[in-house]
Write a protein that holds these residues in place. Structure first.
Motif, short mmCIF file in Angstrom:
data_model
loop_
_atom_site.label_atom_id
_atom_site.label_comp_id
_atom_site.label_asym_id
_atom_site.label_seq_id
_atom_site.Cartn_x
_atom_site.Cartn_y
_atom_site.Cartn_z
N LEU A 91 37.71 45.78 28.58
CA LEU A 91 37.39 46.44 30.00
C LEU A 91 36.07 46.71 30.14
CD1 LEU A 91 38.83 47.98 32.29
CD2 LEU A 91 38.76 50.09 30.73
N PHE A 92 35.39 47.40 29.32
CA PHE A 92 34.09 47.99 29.49
C PHE A 92 33.07 46.73 29.33
CE2 PHE A 92 35.90 52.02 28.62
CZ PHE A 92 35.59 52.50 29.64
N ALA A 107 30.69 45.87 32.41
CA ALA A 107 28.95 46.01 32.21
C ALA A 107 28.15 45.15 33.02
CB ALA A 107 28.80 45.92 30.71
N ASP A 108 28.97 44.02 33.59
CA ASP A 108 27.91 43.17 34.47
C ASP A 108 28.13 43.46 35.99
OD1 ASP A 108 26.52 40.25 34.32
OD2 ASP A 108 28.21 40.18 35.80
N ILE A 166 32.32 41.60 42.14
CA ILE A 166 33.53 40.85 42.51
C ILE A 166 34.72 41.95 42.70
CG2 ILE A 166 35.27 39.33 41.44
CD1 ILE A 166 32.64 37.90 40.52
N LEU A 167 34.65 42.78 41.63
CA LEU A 167 35.84 43.96 41.60
C LEU A 167 35.79 44.60 42.86
CD1 LEU A 167 38.18 45.16 39.89
CD2 LEU A 167 36.39 46.71 38.76
N VAL A 203 35.14 35.84 37.26
CA VAL A 203 36.67 36.33 37.38
C VAL A 203 37.49 36.13 36.25
CG1 VAL A 203 38.74 35.60 38.85
CG2 VAL A 203 36.25 35.39 39.88
N ALA A 204 37.32 35.28 35.45
CA ALA A 204 38.29 35.08 34.06
C ALA A 204 37.96 36.22 33.22
CB ALA A 204 37.85 33.65 33.26
N VAL A 205 36.74 36.68 33.24
CA VAL A 205 36.50 38.02 32.28
C VAL A 205 37.16 39.30 32.69
CG1 VAL A 205 34.71 39.42 31.54
CG2 VAL A 205 34.45 36.94 31.36
N LEU A 206 37.13 39.39 34.11
CA LEU A 206 37.83 40.35 34.80
C LEU A 206 39.35 40.24 34.65
CD1 LEU A 206 35.75 40.45 38.02
CD2 LEU A 206 35.79 42.21 36.44
#
Length: 112
Positions: A15-16, A20-21, A27-28, A56-59
């Motif tokens: 989550l963090f 962090a980016d 995007i969020l 997007v994949a990381v989110l």
């Protein structure tokens, strides 16, 4: 340590890391107010489509956004519940921080 409804350490780390980016936070934010496609998002940044897909994949792995197919497009939307849970965690850290500052104030007043 503050624990949020049984969240695992790895889940909190994902989550963090996701938050962090700056690009991912942007995007969020865009996915909160609209439901953009990955293509629409990619047009907003000076990076490749593949790079935006990776963000997007990381989110998505962090549980902050969801993708759903709409024809040939992949639409991105915010998981508001997960975002709320992150807010609750940060709020709990703020409470701890404020308590510690208040304790420090008490110690300093005693020394006067």
């Amino acid at each position: 340590m503050v624990v949020l409804r049984g969240e695992s350490e790895e889940s909190l780390n994902r989550l963090f890391r996701a938050l962090a980016d700056g690009t991912r936070r942007d995007i969020l934010a865009r996915a909160i107010t609209e439901t953009p496609s990955v293509s629409d998002l990619a047009a907003q940044y000076e990076m490749s489509f593949a790079a935006v897909q990776k963000h997007v994949a990381v989110l998505q792995r962090a549980g902050l956004v969801r993708k759903r197919a709409n024809g040939r497009e992949q639409l991105v939307s915010t998981d508001r519940e997960r975002l709320q849970r992150a807010t609750e965690l940060l709020d709990s850290y703020e409470v701890l921080w404020r308590q510690r500052v208040a304790q420090l104030d008490d110690v300093l007043r005693e020394g006067e």
